[in-house]
Design an enzyme around this catalytic site. Sequence first.
Site, short mmCIF file in Angstrom:
data_model
loop_
_atom_site.label_atom_id
_atom_site.label_comp_id
_atom_site.label_asym_id
_atom_site.label_seq_id
_atom_site.Cartn_x
_atom_site.Cartn_y
_atom_site.Cartn_z
N GLY A 72 0.81 -1.21 0.00
CA GLY A 72 0.00 0.00 0.00
C GLY A 72 0.84 1.27 0.00
O GLY A 72 0.54 2.23 -0.71
N ASN A 152 -8.11 4.13 8.35
CA ASN A 152 -7.55 2.98 9.05
C ASN A 152 -7.67 3.08 10.57
O ASN A 152 -7.57 2.09 11.26
CB ASN A 152 -6.09 2.78 8.66
CG ASN A 152 -5.29 4.06 8.70
OD1 ASN A 152 -5.62 5.04 8.03
ND2 ASN A 152 -4.24 4.08 9.49
N SER A 200 -3.53 -3.37 -0.69
CA SER A 200 -2.41 -4.12 -0.13
C SER A 200 -2.84 -5.53 0.26
O SER A 200 -3.96 -5.74 0.72
CB SER A 200 -1.90 -3.37 1.10
OG SER A 200 -0.88 -4.09 1.72
N HIS A 202 -1.63 -7.66 2.72
CA HIS A 202 -1.64 -8.14 4.10
C HIS A 202 -2.82 -7.62 4.92
O HIS A 202 -2.98 -8.01 6.08
CB HIS A 202 -0.30 -7.87 4.79
CG HIS A 202 -0.05 -6.45 5.17
ND1 HIS A 202 -0.21 -6.00 6.46
CD2 HIS A 202 0.35 -5.37 4.46
CE1 HIS A 202 0.10 -4.71 6.51
NE2 HIS A 202 0.44 -4.31 5.30
N THR A 238 12.01 -8.14 -11.20
CA THR A 238 11.45 -9.48 -11.40
C THR A 238 10.20 -9.62 -10.52
O THR A 238 10.23 -9.29 -9.34
CB THR A 238 12.51 -10.54 -11.02
OG1 THR A 238 13.66 -10.30 -11.81
CG2 THR A 238 11.98 -11.94 -11.25
N CYS A 326 1.83 3.20 12.97
CA CYS A 326 2.94 4.14 12.74
C CYS A 326 2.97 5.23 13.80
O CYS A 326 4.00 5.84 14.03
CB CYS A 326 2.80 4.77 11.37
SG CYS A 326 1.92 3.74 10.22
C1 LIG Z 1 -1.81 -0.35 5.98
C2 LIG Z 1 -2.17 0.85 5.20
C3 LIG Z 1 -1.29 1.39 4.24
C4 LIG Z 1 0.09 0.83 4.02
O1 LIG Z 1 0.05 -0.42 3.36
P1 LIG Z 1 1.35 -1.35 3.42
O2 LIG Z 1 1.02 -2.50 2.52
O3 LIG Z 1 1.55 -1.75 4.84
O4 LIG Z 1 2.49 -0.54 2.88
C5 LIG Z 1 -1.70 2.49 3.54
N1 LIG Z 1 -2.91 3.04 3.73
C6 LIG Z 1 -3.78 2.54 4.62
C7 LIG Z 1 -5.11 3.18 4.77
C8 LIG Z 1 -3.45 1.45 5.39
O5 LIG Z 1 -4.31 0.97 6.29
#
Ligand SMILES: *Cc1c(COP(=O)(O)O)cnc(C)c1O
Length: 394
Positions: A72, A152, A200, A202, A238, A326
């Site tokens: 993300g 988030n 993203s 995960h 790659t 974060c």
């Molecule tokens: C987790 C998150 C990201 C960052 O994604 P990553 O794959 O961890 O780099 C960006 N934006 C929002 C809203 C998120 O919740």
Amino acid sequence: MEKLIYLDNAATTKTAPEVVEAMLPYFTEYYGNPSSVYGFAAGNKEVITRQRETIAEIIGAEANEIYFTAGGSESDNWALKATAECYENKGRHIITTKIEHHAILHTAEYLEKKGFEVTYLDVDEKGLVDLEQLRAAIRPDTILISVMFANNEIGTIQPIKEIGEIAQEHGILFHTDAVQAFCQVPINVDECHIDMLSASGHKINGPKGIGFLYIRKGVKIRSFVHGGAQERKRRAGTENVPGIVGLGTAAKRAAESMEERTKKEVELRDYFINRILTEIPYSRLNGHESKRLPNNTNFSFQFIEGESLLIMLDMKGICGSSGSACTSGSLDPSHVLLAIGLPHEIAHGSLRLTLSEETTKEDLDYTADVLKEIVEHLRKMSPLYEDFQKKQKK
Ligand SMILES: *Cc1c(COP(=O)(O)O)cnc(C)c1O
């Protein structure tokens, strides 16, 4: 291991076993470089294309509009920096919001240092962007509007379709950080006039370190990583074949289960919110009651510190967060909670608990019981609470 109640699914999720299983052969058996000519490796090109198709279908896009990235944060960086560079002849003004993820906010700050101007829209007390304020912020030199699909921390879902319409009316590109919304809320990029979208792996029970950026056909955007010709020459390197297979498998799985899963999550979420607000005095729900991610809860408890709360929850086997991953580790309260107007001392006593498909009513009952005890315990030690009670008695 003792029972672990994992309620931090906005930070990351467990990789689903079937996702891991789908990925494994691409480490040990089909490990070839997709750019190679021999058959055993070239097959991986098709595998990647199939994942692109799967993802495109979920958001109503074309397969060749999906670009794989390392997650993300990279997608957000790409969308902002590359648009800024490609469209700077048209203008140097960007509009975003005060409650974006740091992947957007810090990129916007970087662009400000490079001479771009950024307007950070306010949000109301529920975390919603004001469409009139957005309209008023638009200038002849505005090149990009970037507003997250869902937040988030507090889970608020923005009026994305309306924002997209405003962007389209003015001929301005529209990017949305949909990392939290993808496979949690139905998304159609055409209906919402989205030109770019970040997601993203995960956050949807897929692997870490893989994500994608949707870029609408016709949008000028420079390559983000220079090198080989991968990702239509826009993102060299790659391909992360196991990661891409993991992301595609996770997306398919999450899209298929979305309706049923989110219905169940909304019920459990609201049950839990109701228990907390009725059983714990001086607590409040942050974010919108209904325009809210199905799995998000975020509370503030007056007179206590979120960090102490987290440590004590951890001792009871409960994983939560005091804001965004974060922000933890810094003493500043969350920028999102400040943007919705919470005073510092209340923002400090905040707790985010985010559900997964595996969360049960029992888990939430246990959490509510424990939380009640902990809040009571912490308040007994709180000088703020003592003062408050003295004043009440007068
Ligand atoms: C987790 C998150 C990201 C960052 O994604 P990553 O794959 O961890 O780099 C960006 N934006 C929002 C809203 C998120 O919740």
